[in-house]
Design an enzyme around this catalytic site. Structure first.
Site, short mmCIF file in Angstrom:
data_model
loop_
_atom_site.label_atom_id
_atom_site.label_comp_id
_atom_site.label_asym_id
_atom_site.label_seq_id
_atom_site.Cartn_x
_atom_site.Cartn_y
_atom_site.Cartn_z
N ASP A 12 17.61 32.06 2.72
CA ASP A 12 16.69 32.02 3.85
C ASP A 12 17.52 31.71 5.09
O ASP A 12 18.68 31.28 4.98
CB ASP A 12 15.63 30.93 3.63
CG ASP A 12 14.68 30.80 4.83
OD1 ASP A 12 14.12 31.81 5.25
OD2 ASP A 12 14.54 29.68 5.35
N SER A 13 16.91 31.85 6.25
CA SER A 13 17.61 31.49 7.47
C SER A 13 17.84 29.99 7.56
O SER A 13 18.66 29.54 8.37
CB SER A 13 16.80 31.96 8.68
OG SER A 13 15.49 31.42 8.61
N TYR A 44 16.16 33.45 12.45
CA TYR A 44 16.32 34.90 12.33
C TYR A 44 15.17 35.62 13.05
O TYR A 44 15.32 36.76 13.47
CB TYR A 44 16.27 35.31 10.85
CG TYR A 44 17.53 35.09 10.03
CD1 TYR A 44 18.61 34.36 10.51
CD2 TYR A 44 17.62 35.64 8.76
CE1 TYR A 44 19.75 34.18 9.74
CE2 TYR A 44 18.76 35.47 7.97
CZ TYR A 44 19.82 34.74 8.46
OH TYR A 44 20.94 34.56 7.69
N CYS A 75 13.27 34.67 2.96
CA CYS A 75 12.93 34.75 4.39
C CYS A 75 12.13 36.03 4.66
O CYS A 75 12.58 37.13 4.31
CB CYS A 75 14.24 34.77 5.18
SG CYS A 75 14.02 34.93 6.95
N ASN A 76 10.98 35.87 5.28
CA ASN A 76 10.16 37.05 5.59
C ASN A 76 10.86 37.99 6.55
O ASN A 76 10.81 39.21 6.40
CB ASN A 76 8.84 36.61 6.22
CG ASN A 76 7.90 35.98 5.21
OD1 ASN A 76 6.98 36.63 4.73
ND2 ASN A 76 8.13 34.72 4.89
N GLU A 155 9.28 22.63 11.60
CA GLU A 155 10.58 21.95 11.49
C GLU A 155 10.50 20.53 12.04
O GLU A 155 11.15 19.62 11.54
CB GLU A 155 11.66 22.74 12.24
CG GLU A 155 11.89 24.09 11.65
CD GLU A 155 13.30 24.34 11.16
OE1 GLU A 155 14.21 23.65 11.61
OE2 GLU A 155 13.46 25.23 10.31
N CYS A 189 5.42 34.05 6.98
CA CYS A 189 6.62 33.33 7.40
C CYS A 189 6.75 32.11 6.51
O CYS A 189 5.75 31.44 6.19
CB CYS A 189 6.48 32.91 8.86
SG CYS A 189 7.84 31.85 9.42
N THR A 190 8.00 31.83 6.14
CA THR A 190 8.26 30.71 5.22
C THR A 190 7.70 29.38 5.70
O THR A 190 7.34 28.53 4.90
CB THR A 190 9.78 30.54 5.08
OG1 THR A 190 10.35 30.49 6.39
CG2 THR A 190 10.39 31.65 4.28
N HIS A 191 7.68 29.19 7.03
CA HIS A 191 7.30 27.88 7.57
C HIS A 191 5.79 27.65 7.62
O HIS A 191 5.35 26.52 7.72
CB HIS A 191 7.83 27.73 8.99
CG HIS A 191 9.31 27.51 9.08
ND1 HIS A 191 10.22 28.38 8.53
CD2 HIS A 191 10.03 26.50 9.64
CE1 HIS A 191 11.44 27.93 8.77
NE2 HIS A 191 11.35 26.79 9.44
N1 DGL Z 1 12.49 32.14 7.51
C1 DGL Z 1 11.91 32.83 8.63
C2 DGL Z 1 10.81 33.77 8.15
O1 DGL Z 1 10.24 33.59 7.10
C3 DGL Z 1 11.34 31.87 9.66
C4 DGL Z 1 12.39 31.08 10.42
C5 DGL Z 1 13.31 31.96 11.24
O2 DGL Z 1 12.86 32.58 12.22
O3 DGL Z 1 14.48 32.02 10.89
O4 DGL Z 1 10.53 34.74 8.80
#
Ligand code: DGL
Length: 269
Positions: A12-13, A44, A75-76, A155, A189-191
Site C-alpha cells: 500500500d502507499s 498515491y 491500495c485502491n 491518519e 479507499c483503504t482509509h
Molecule cells: N491507499 C490509498 C488508496 O486506497 C489512500 C492513501 C493514498 O492516497 O496514498 O487509494
C-alpha cells in the site's frame, strides 16, 4: 519435512492497506505475509497514474525479492492505476487488487443498481471503479466522488464527531438525490473504513456501505487455496520506506493490533 509455503506480499502507499491485511489475516490466520508500506512517497491518491504505476512496480519488485508467492495490491489507487502493469511484469504471480472485489461487493449489495463510489482523486479520475461496476451490471448507474480529506482525517485519528460528519455531509451534497439515488456506497479507499461511523451518520438511512477488504480476502483465499495458506505460521514481516515509529503508531490503529516499531525494516526502493 514440511515444505515452506511462500508468503503473501501486500503493499500500500502507507498504513491504509493494513485494513486489508486485517481482513486477510482473519480469513487466512495461518498464512504468512510480507507487508510493505511506501510511507516515504504517500499519498498515491494525488499523483498521476504513471507515477503510481512506477511506484507500484518498485513495491512489487521489493516484495518479489523477498520470495512472495502471491501479490495483494491493498491500495485502491494502485489497484486502479497499476494492476495491468503488475500482471504484465509478473505473469507467473497471482496478483489481486481491491477494486474488482469492491465492485463485486457493491453490485451484490445494491438492489437498485445505482451505486455511489468515494475514493481518492486518482482512483476516481481513472474510472476503474466505474468500469468494474459496469462490467458486473451494464445498466448500473455510478456516481463517483473524490473525498481526499478523509485520508488525512483517518491518519490523524479524527474518525468521528461533528467535524468529520460535517465534512462527510459536504462531500455527499447532491450525491444521494435525484430520480435514481444510489442505495449503496463503496468505500473505495483503504482509509475510509476507519471513518465508517461518521460516513454512515452523514448518509440517508437506507444506504448500504460496503468496502473491499473482506471480499479481497475471499478472492485471495480462492486464488491461492485455503489449504495451502494453512501451512504457514501466521507471521507478518513489516517493511516501510520511511518512519518506522510513525508506521507502527498509526498502523496499529488501522490493523487493530499492535505493531512494534523495532520490527519494521526500512527499505529503499
Ligand atoms: N491507499 C490509498 C488508496 O486506497 C489512500 C492513501 C493514498 O492516497 O496514498 O487509494
Amino acid at each position: 519435512m514440511t515444505v515452506p509455503v511462500a508468503p503473501i506480499g501486500v503493499f500500500d502507499s502507507g498504513v491504509g492497506g493494513l485494513t486489508v491485511l486485517r481482513a486477510l489475516r482473519a480469513a487466512l490466520p495461518q498464512a504468512d505475509f510480507v507487508y510493505l508500506g511506501d510511507t516515504a512517497r504517500l499519498p498515491y491518491g494525488t499523483k498521476s497514474a504513471a507515477t503510481v504505476a512506477r511506484y507500484s512496480l518498485q513495491c512489487a519488485a521489493a516484495l518479489r525479492a523477498r520470495g512472495i508467492g502471491c501479490l495483494v495490491v491493498a491500495c485502491n489507487t494502485a489497484s486502479a492505476s497499476a494492476l495491468e502493469a503488475l500482471r504484465a511484469a509478473y505473469p507467473d504471480l497471482p496478483v489481486v487488487g481491491v477494486v474488482e472485489p469492491g465492485a463485486a461487493a457493491a453490485v451484490g449489495a445494491s438492489r437498485t443498481r445505482s451505486i455511489a463510489v468515494i475514493a481518492t482523486e486518482g482512483t476516481i479520475a481513472g474510472g476503474a471503479y466505474q468500469r468494474a461496476i459496469q462490467a458486473h451490471a451494464a445498466d448500473a448507474r455510478v456516481v463517483a466522488r473524490a473525498c481526499p480529506l478523509f485520508v488525512a482525517l483517518a491518519e490523524e485519528g479524527w474518525t468521528e464527531g461533528p467535524v468529520v460528519e460535517a465534512i462527510a455531509r459536504r462531500y455527499f451534497e447532491g450525491m444521494f438525490e435525484g430520480p435514481r439515488p444510489p442505495d449503496t456506497l463503496v468505500l473505495g479507499c483503504t482509509h475510509f473504513p476507519a471513518l465508517a461511523g461518521a460516513i454512515a451518520a452523514a448518509l440517508p438511512a437506507a444506504v448500504r456501505v460496503v468496502d473491499s477488504a473482506a471480499t479481497t480476502a475471499a478472492a485471495v483465499a480462492a486464488r491461492i487455496g485455503a489449504a495451502r495458506a494453512a501451512h504457514g505460521r501466521g507471521t507478518v514481516r513489516w517493511l516501510a520506506t520511511d518512519g518506522a515509529a510513525r508506521f507502527a503508531r498509526i498502523g496499529s490503529r488501522f490493523l487493530g493490533a499492535g505493531i512494534v516499531a523495532d520490527e519494521v525494516e526500512i527499505v529503499d526502493l
